[in-house]
Design a protein around this motif. Structure first.
Motif, short mmCIF file in Angstrom:
data_model
loop_
_atom_site.label_atom_id
_atom_site.label_comp_id
_atom_site.label_asym_id
_atom_site.label_seq_id
_atom_site.Cartn_x
_atom_site.Cartn_y
_atom_site.Cartn_z
N LEU A 73 -11.24 -7.43 -8.18
CA LEU A 73 -12.63 -6.71 -7.78
C LEU A 73 -13.17 -7.62 -6.65
O LEU A 73 -13.70 -8.66 -7.10
CB LEU A 73 -13.50 -6.67 -8.80
CG LEU A 73 -14.94 -6.02 -8.64
CD1 LEU A 73 -14.95 -4.65 -7.98
CD2 LEU A 73 -15.82 -5.90 -9.87
N LEU A 74 -13.09 -7.23 -5.62
CA LEU A 74 -13.62 -8.17 -4.39
C LEU A 74 -15.15 -8.45 -4.21
O LEU A 74 -15.64 -9.54 -4.32
CB LEU A 74 -12.98 -7.85 -3.19
CG LEU A 74 -11.52 -7.84 -2.79
CD1 LEU A 74 -11.03 -7.16 -1.69
CD2 LEU A 74 -11.00 -9.20 -2.99
N TYR A 128 -17.92 0.25 -3.81
CA TYR A 128 -17.20 -0.97 -4.47
C TYR A 128 -16.02 -1.29 -3.93
O TYR A 128 -14.91 -0.31 -3.66
CB TYR A 128 -17.07 -0.65 -6.15
CG TYR A 128 -18.34 -0.56 -6.69
CD1 TYR A 128 -19.17 -1.52 -7.31
CD2 TYR A 128 -18.99 0.91 -6.53
CE1 TYR A 128 -20.30 -1.06 -7.75
CE2 TYR A 128 -20.23 1.05 -7.05
CZ TYR A 128 -20.98 0.16 -7.77
OH TYR A 128 -22.41 0.24 -8.19
N TYR A 129 -15.38 -2.57 -3.73
CA TYR A 129 -14.37 -3.09 -2.71
C TYR A 129 -13.51 -3.90 -3.55
O TYR A 129 -13.72 -4.79 -4.29
CB TYR A 129 -14.92 -3.89 -1.72
CG TYR A 129 -14.06 -4.24 -0.63
CD1 TYR A 129 -13.25 -3.40 -0.22
CD2 TYR A 129 -14.14 -5.55 0.08
CE1 TYR A 129 -12.25 -3.58 1.12
CE2 TYR A 129 -13.49 -5.95 1.06
CZ TYR A 129 -12.38 -4.96 1.34
OH TYR A 129 -11.61 -5.42 2.87
N SER A 130 -12.25 -3.35 -3.64
CA SER A 130 -11.16 -3.90 -4.46
C SER A 130 -9.92 -4.10 -3.59
O SER A 130 -9.69 -3.67 -2.76
CB SER A 130 -10.97 -2.96 -5.60
OG SER A 130 -12.16 -2.95 -6.41
N GLU A 131 -8.93 -4.79 -4.37
CA GLU A 131 -7.70 -5.07 -3.59
C GLU A 131 -6.55 -5.05 -4.76
O GLU A 131 -6.67 -5.32 -5.95
CB GLU A 131 -7.58 -6.35 -3.22
CG GLU A 131 -6.31 -6.81 -2.55
CD GLU A 131 -6.42 -8.08 -1.97
OE1 GLU A 131 -6.71 -8.44 -0.72
OE2 GLU A 131 -5.97 -9.09 -2.82
N VAL A 170 -9.16 3.83 2.03
CA VAL A 170 -8.04 2.91 1.82
C VAL A 170 -7.69 2.26 3.21
O VAL A 170 -7.83 2.85 4.09
CB VAL A 170 -6.78 3.41 1.43
CG1 VAL A 170 -5.70 2.43 1.50
CG2 VAL A 170 -6.83 4.19 0.10
N GLU A 171 -7.88 0.85 3.18
CA GLU A 171 -7.57 0.08 4.51
C GLU A 171 -6.30 -0.14 4.73
O GLU A 171 -5.51 -0.29 3.70
CB GLU A 171 -8.41 -1.32 4.06
CG GLU A 171 -9.98 -1.12 4.16
CD GLU A 171 -10.60 -2.59 4.20
OE1 GLU A 171 -11.66 -2.60 4.65
OE2 GLU A 171 -9.87 -3.44 3.87
N GLY A 172 -5.95 -0.23 5.93
CA GLY A 172 -4.57 -0.43 6.35
C GLY A 172 -3.70 0.61 6.17
O GLY A 172 -3.98 1.84 5.85
N VAL A 219 -3.15 -4.04 -0.79
CA VAL A 219 -3.90 -2.80 0.02
C VAL A 219 -5.45 -2.76 -0.70
O VAL A 219 -5.70 -3.20 -1.93
CB VAL A 219 -3.22 -1.77 -0.67
CG1 VAL A 219 -3.07 -1.57 -2.28
CG2 VAL A 219 -3.94 -0.39 -0.22
N ARG A 220 -6.27 -2.77 0.28
CA ARG A 220 -7.59 -2.89 -0.12
C ARG A 220 -8.29 -1.35 -0.11
O ARG A 220 -7.95 -0.61 0.73
CB ARG A 220 -8.51 -3.85 0.68
CG ARG A 220 -8.02 -5.10 0.50
CD ARG A 220 -8.93 -6.25 1.30
NE ARG A 220 -8.52 -7.62 0.82
CZ ARG A 220 -9.13 -8.68 1.22
NH1 ARG A 220 -10.09 -8.46 2.10
NH2 ARG A 220 -8.81 -9.91 0.68
N PHE A 221 -9.02 -1.32 -0.93
CA PHE A 221 -10.02 0.35 -1.02
C PHE A 221 -11.22 0.12 -1.66
O PHE A 221 -11.75 -0.77 -2.04
CB PHE A 221 -8.99 0.91 -1.90
CG PHE A 221 -8.63 0.42 -3.44
CD1 PHE A 221 -9.58 0.59 -4.11
CD2 PHE A 221 -7.43 -0.31 -3.38
CE1 PHE A 221 -9.22 0.12 -5.58
CE2 PHE A 221 -7.05 -0.83 -4.64
CZ PHE A 221 -7.98 -0.64 -5.69
#
Length: 863
Positions: A38-39, A54-57, A86-88, A119-121
């Motif tokens: 949990l970033l 909320y930003y997680s990886e 989803v990033e990336g 993968v970050r989301f």
């Protein structure tokens, strides 16, 4: 050679279309290292113009280097809050249903290696406590042809010292950005320093009394009566069966029933009072219990057990006159989300009775499981009682809540007819009524999927009429909706005949089980909550709406119809307050039980008052104080949900003033730790109106074992029993129309002082008298964390909020020693229960309120 060939198969195949074989898939499940971080719970900006996110990886790695990749795998995992961005471009994440998500690689995926692939989301809604991050990720091939496997690194482990669950796949939480839900959230990090400043230090070494506190208690002598030689019950007006379980408890605690034991005269003489009243006298060589009914005699004997010091089998010489505050003193146990064993239920019944609780609300069906065998509808349990990895859901339900792929897991299962009858009879013997609940029309996915499996099986046999009899969907219904738990198919269609045929069948079978047990079904809880969005495009519902006179809502129509069905069967209806808000009181039976569950900080008092004013039996179910699936403390290592409260200690439950709900605005804060206002001006209770009772709630979404359930239940259950049975002198009397906030001043300094003195009495009895009994019963109650600080000249000060525990300190070399204020280089503190030797969660000694806990013990990856 074989290992290298596996690596070549997994990573060295040039064609991305190559299909994994089972051996390679098994290797991947054993060697893929998954880490979830949990970033940031409060990013400054959110993608797609979302106001809050909320930003997680997720990261993936293996110990072997590679240059080529196989793209034929898929990973399924439980993510409570759906991912919306989803990033990336390495992975795609797709929301399936409920909390199930699927991760698949894209053509940009270059393979797993010792360097993590990430993968970050982003999610829209909060997922903030560690126990909300589910385990047991499943890896399979993209075509779903192979046997799916659990990724070993995502399986939970148990701490060797405490027995508490560890999550090796979840990276440490060590900042407020992993504890607070937004920039407005002021939830504190309850570390050792915070606890030292805010918890109440126990001051008593012992106290005369019992839990729950009786109405009147008079000490007759400073001497104590020893019961080591046993007791001999002399019964008058009451059968041996009626008090047998109280007698059994005394035996278990060491007070045996013998012919030569001290005579205990138990006499029942009925009077006009319907609720139980008893009079207990313990004098020298003379114990007597006078009661107005068998339940009161049972409670009198339970009080005898409650007074007992099990270290020497002595009791104080006292006179007690006692009666309950509320007729309804309940506990709700959710066995649907994650199953609880029959042994757990039976032991819970024993402990409920020990503390004079008398209603067990069993939540037997929900989206994630159906837990009661119904004659003639085998699929309800053969399919609906299990979660495993079967996307067709013909063998089991989807593996929601981190269920994994093992149908034999203890999260799965059901009660057979014989099991349920045994539970009913055992509860009845303890003077406890069981209120079954099979939640409908929402929260019904397990039933819907099970009946679809039945439909398909019978259609394949050419039995169309039988197949359609209990089918719970309307094929022409094109409504798209999402429940609060993110399901798109969890609500019964309330407009089709089959729904009511099914419910009538189920209710008839449940009633029959009660009749077979000799324990008639008195009250049935229909649930009836959280149905937003369903039925909008249903042809049957469009037809129904136009044909029903004075139509108000589909949910209201359903509840009114089921209430009438129950009434015809001689069964009282109960339901959650939000669903019952949809009905017309004039269309309901005369007696209705409403569980008022709106949070107090969001005008929950108004909901409870409204239902009570219309003459219904209101059972207080306020989540911010009665929901035991929330953490004891706001700390990442504490298990629990977070949406209604960040911390529910036993003391908060003890402080509850159920007859005056708005008054809590003076003493409590809301979920974000802000003060709030409770205005009772336009929602007052009518004069003379009273609540029916209080209920505690053990929801099970995050409780995957009986041990975890006991941790969350005890010792809070005893504080619940205290408030349900005893009306404390310090409770602020209700006065209609007041406005409460933290400066309104109605709860005076005198009342606060009375409350604190009463708490010291309660917690001394809890720590020195009752915790040893729970330990003797092998109950995995929560051991308190240690409040600690460094005083002047480097001396340490430490205590636990509940007395009777031994405090231990860990030195820098890892050695554990008995705590002493003169110790130096102390890293971590913990409490130990002296009878069993169990230890509680270790907490670093902090020098400030900073949440950084770099010394927190972190799990080692299992391989």
């Amino acid at each position: 050679m074989k290992f290298n060939r596996l690596i070549a198969l997994l990573f060295g195949v040039s064609s991305p279309l190559y299909a994994l074989d089972q051996t390679t898939l098994n290797w991947l499940s054993q060697n893929l290292d998954v880490n979830y971080t949990l970033l940031d719970s409060k990013p400054s900006t959110c993608p797609k113009a979302q106001q809050k996110c909320y930003y997680s990886e997720l990261s993936f790695s293996v110990a072997t280097e590679n240059t080529k990749a196989n793209q034929d795998f898929a990973i399924f995992f439980s993510q409570l809050m759906p991912i919306y961005h989803v990033e990336g471009d390495t992975f795609t994440i797709t929301h399936i249903n409920g909390d199930i998500h699927k991760i698949t690689p894209t053509s940009k995926f270059t393979g797993f290696s010792s360097t993590p692939t990430t993968v970050r989301f982003y999610t829209k809604d909060s997922q903030i406590t560690r126990s909300e991050f589910m385990p047991n990720y499943v890896v399979t091939d993209a075509q779903l042809q192979l046997t799916p496997q659990i990724i070993l690194s995502t399986q939970p482990q148990l701490d060797n010292d405490t027995g508490l669950e560890l999550q090796p796949y979840l990276m440490p939480f060590d900042t407020l950005n992993q504890l607070q839900t937004s920039s407005k959230d002021k939830t504190p990090w309850m570390g050792s320093e915070y606890l030292h400043q805010h918890q109440v230090r126990p001051t008593l070494d012992a106290a005369t009394g019992l839990i729950p506190k009786p109405k009147q208690l008079t000490v007759l002598s400073d001497k104590r009566l020893n019961l080591a030689a046993g007791i001999n019950l002399q019964l008058s007006g009451v059968s041996a069966d009626a008090i047998a379980m109280a007698q059994q408890r005394l035996n278990t605690l060491g007070v045996k029933s013998t012919k030569d034991g001290l005579k205990v005269n138990v006499a029942v003489k009925p009077n006009k009072q319907s609720s139980p009243h008893y009079h207990l006298t313990v004098a020298e060589n003379n114990i007597s219990i006078q009661a107005n009914n068998s339940a009161a005699a049972f409670y009198g004997l339970q009080s005898l057990a409650g007074l007992l010091d099990i270290s020497d089998l002595s009791i104080p010489m006292v006179e007690i006159v006692d009666a309950p505050r509320y007729d309804f003193r309940g506990l709700h146990v959710d066995v649907a989300r994650n199953f609880r064993s029959k042994a757990f239920i039976l032991q819970t019944i024993e402990q409920m009775a020990a503390y004079k609780l008398n209603k067990l609300h069993l939540h037997l069906a929900d989206d994630e499981g159906w837990r009661l065998a119904i004659d003639g509808l085998d699929e309800l349990t053969s399919v609906g009682a299990y979660r495993c990895f079967d996307l067709t859901e013909t063998r089991c339900l989807l593996p929601q809540l981190g269920a994994g792929n093992d149908k034999n897991s203890h999260i799965n299962g059901f009660y057979s007819a014989a099991d349920y009858i045994e539970i009913l009879r055992y509860a009845n013997a303890h003077h406890i009524e069981v209120l079954p609940s099979l939640d409908m029309p929402g929260h019904s996915r397990a039933a819907i999927i099970a009946m679809e499996a039945r439909y398909k099986k019978l259609m394949a046999q050419g039995k169309q009429a039988d197949a359609e009899q209990y089918r719970l969907i309307e094929p022409a219904d094109q409504t798209r909706y999402r429940s609060i738990q993110h399901y798109n198919d969890n609500t019964l269609n309330v407009c089709i005949k089959n729904t009511y045929t099914f419910i009538d069948k189920v209710l008839s079978e449940v009633k029959a089980l009660h009749d077979r047990a000799g324990v008639p079904l008195q009250t049935y809880h229909i649930g009836a909550d959280e149905t937003a969005g369903a039925w909008l495009q249903s042809p049957a519902c469009k037809k129904l709406r136009s044909s029903v006179k004075d139509f108000t809502s589909f949910n209201g129509y359903f509840i009114e119809r089921i209430a009438k069905l129950l009434d015809k069967k001689g069964i009282q209806v109960a339901g959650w307050s939000d669903g019952l808000s949809d009905v017309r009181a004039a269309n309901m039976p005369a007696k209705v039980q409403s569980n008022a569950w709106a949070t107090l900080s969001e005008n929950g008092h108004a909901v409870a008052h409204r239902f009570a004013n219309q003459g219904w039996q209101v059972v207080l179910s306020s989540p911010d104080v009665t929901y035991f699936d929330f953490p004891y403390q706001s700390h990442p290592q504490e298990r629990g949900n977070h949406w209604a409260s960040r911390a529910i200690e036993s003391k908060k439950i003890f402080e509850f003033m159920p007859d005056n709900l708005p008054a809590h605005a003076e003493i409590w804060t809301n979920t974000n730790n802000h003060t709030y206002v409770a205005n009772d001006g336009d929602s007052s209770l009518n004069q003379g109106v009273k609540f029916f009772g209080v209920q505690g709630h053990l929801w099970s979404e995050m409780l995957r074992s009986d041990t975890q359930a006991q941790y969350m239940l005890y010792p809070r259950l005893l504080a619940l029993a205290e408030r349900a049975w005893h009306h404390a002198e310090w409770e602020l009397p209700y006065q209609a129309g007041r406005i409460y906030n933290q400066s309104s001043g109605y709860f005076t300094a005198k009342l606060k002082a009375q409350r604190e003195a009463d708490w010291q009495r309660f917690v001394a009895i809890l720590g020195f008298q009752e915790i040893p009994k729970l330990a003797q019963a092998n109950i995995a109650f929560r051991i308190p964390t240690v409040a600690a600080t460094t005083l002047h000249l480097g001396k340490l000060d430490a205590f636990t909020a509940i007395p009777g525990f031994v405090i231990e300190a860990q030195k820098a070399d890892g050695q554990w020693l008995p705590f002493s204020p003169s110790l130096r280089t102390v890293r971590v503190l913990r409490a130990r229960e002296p009878i069993t030797g169990r230890v509680g969660r270790a907490m670093p000694l902090q020098q400030s309120y900073s949440p950084l806990e770099s010394l927190t013990l972190r799990p080692t990856k299992a391989r």
